[in-house]
Enzyme design. Sequence first.
Site, PDB file in Angstrom:
ATOM      1  N   ASP A 287       0.850  -1.272  -0.031  1.00 61.22           N
ATOM      2  CA  ASP A 287       0.153  -0.034  -0.024  1.00 61.22           C
ATOM      3  C   ASP A 287       0.960   1.090  -0.135  1.00 61.22           C
ATOM      4  O   ASP A 287       2.026   1.386   0.705  1.00 61.22           O
ATOM      5  CB  ASP A 287      -0.732  -0.227   1.215  1.00 61.22           C
ATOM      6  CG  ASP A 287      -1.954   1.078   1.267  1.00 61.22           C
ATOM      7  OD1 ASP A 287      -1.587   2.276   1.011  1.00 61.22           O
ATOM      8  OD2 ASP A 287      -3.153   0.810   1.441  1.00 61.22           O
ATOM      9  N   CYS A 354      -4.745  10.352 -14.831  1.00 66.72           N
ATOM     10  CA  CYS A 354      -5.493  10.262 -16.197  1.00 66.72           C
ATOM     11  C   CYS A 354      -7.132  10.890 -16.084  1.00 66.72           C
ATOM     12  O   CYS A 354      -7.924   9.862 -16.374  1.00 66.72           O
ATOM     13  CB  CYS A 354      -5.149   8.695 -16.884  1.00 66.72           C
ATOM     14  SG  CYS A 354      -5.809   7.721 -15.691  1.00 66.72           S
TER      15      CYS A 354
END
Length: 423
Positions: A287, A354
């Site tokens: 993580d 994005c």
Amino acid sequence: MDQTGIAPRRAAHHLLQQVIEEGRLLSELLGGGALDHLAPEDRARAQRLATDALRMLDRADRMLKPFLTKEPPVYVQNALRLGTLEIAQGAAAYGVVNAYVEIVGRNHHTARLKGLVNAVLRKVADKGPDAWARMPAPLMPGWLRQPLVAAWGRKDIEAIEAVQATTPPLDITPKGDAQAVADALGGTVLPTGSVRLMDAGQVTQLPGYDAGDWWVQDAAAALPVQLLGDVSGLSVLDLCAAPGGKTMQLAARGAVVTAVDASATRMTRVGQNMTRVGLKADVQVADAFDVTGQWDAVLLDAPCSATGTMRRHPDLPYAKDGSEFGALIDQQGAMIDHALSLVKPGGRLVFCTCSLLPDEGEVQIEEALERHPDLTIDRAALNLPGIDPAWITEEGGLRLRPDVWAEIGGMDGFYMAVLTKPA
């Protein structure tokens, strides 16, 4: 291969059902083996049909609307959408009509609507591909279109939709000389250094794939690494690294790369890609918030709405509804703060998403600069070959949209900026 053509059509219909009814992504379905039962040719056809149908969904619905007194069940509507698409693409109407009548007829919940499917698709065939071609570009679903119009204006969103209605070209990042790769593949070197192929075919069969001379990566996605300039010998952390394009870029440029992502499956693929292209990185499954240490530079391609990738992933606006975006935006801010703690004094952080939503780009950087007044934004890093000054935003980042280079196929929507810590 299925000579009757029914198997790939049934598979495409199943994919459409899963995206629209169940909110599942095509990548998830294909990765889970949804088409593994088909022969390779049928698999490719089913995927193309489903992708094209999602790309053209709004146009198909508008074509169908005059022939429907009320909206049929989604199962039937998806059959009509696929049939309309195939007829518009020039497939023989007889075979198309029969196939989708059979698909609807096999489901006992919808068998009674076989006659409707037959009649409607025959009317679509009478209108013909010319009527389809005259229709405007498909609109994005309203839940997404409205905030994007608010951000960029109606005219610009119409320009983005026009690009998203076309099948995108294939962009690749060369490991070495871009012109040599372009010559070998019959491609074109773009102003920013990526190589573009307008009609690529099967990627794994292209020259240089097995040799590891290049990898697939949209031209926009290849820019964040370029903003770091010369990274030779520098320690660079690639956070949220999968699918690995930026990791390969950094390694090819001589950086000592640590690549981290929470997905073990996707990081296995990253490792395989690194082996294929003959590059090295320390690949870790973790993580991002658990990562500790210090690096000369950190690249954070943060989890986001992915709204910038719709030209390649037209399922996104139908599998999602925007309900998770608020949590993603909060997470991005927290990730920027954590990533900054991993940057050495005087080092740099590249933040990118994005996304087409300013809340996941420009606003994140404005707020980060408010939270961390000692940071500076590196505008000089944007002074690169092929970068249009019009792409540079007020706060000093780079905003790319699908309608950039529209005449040659566009690019993904992206935002990126470079933050520098004090020495």
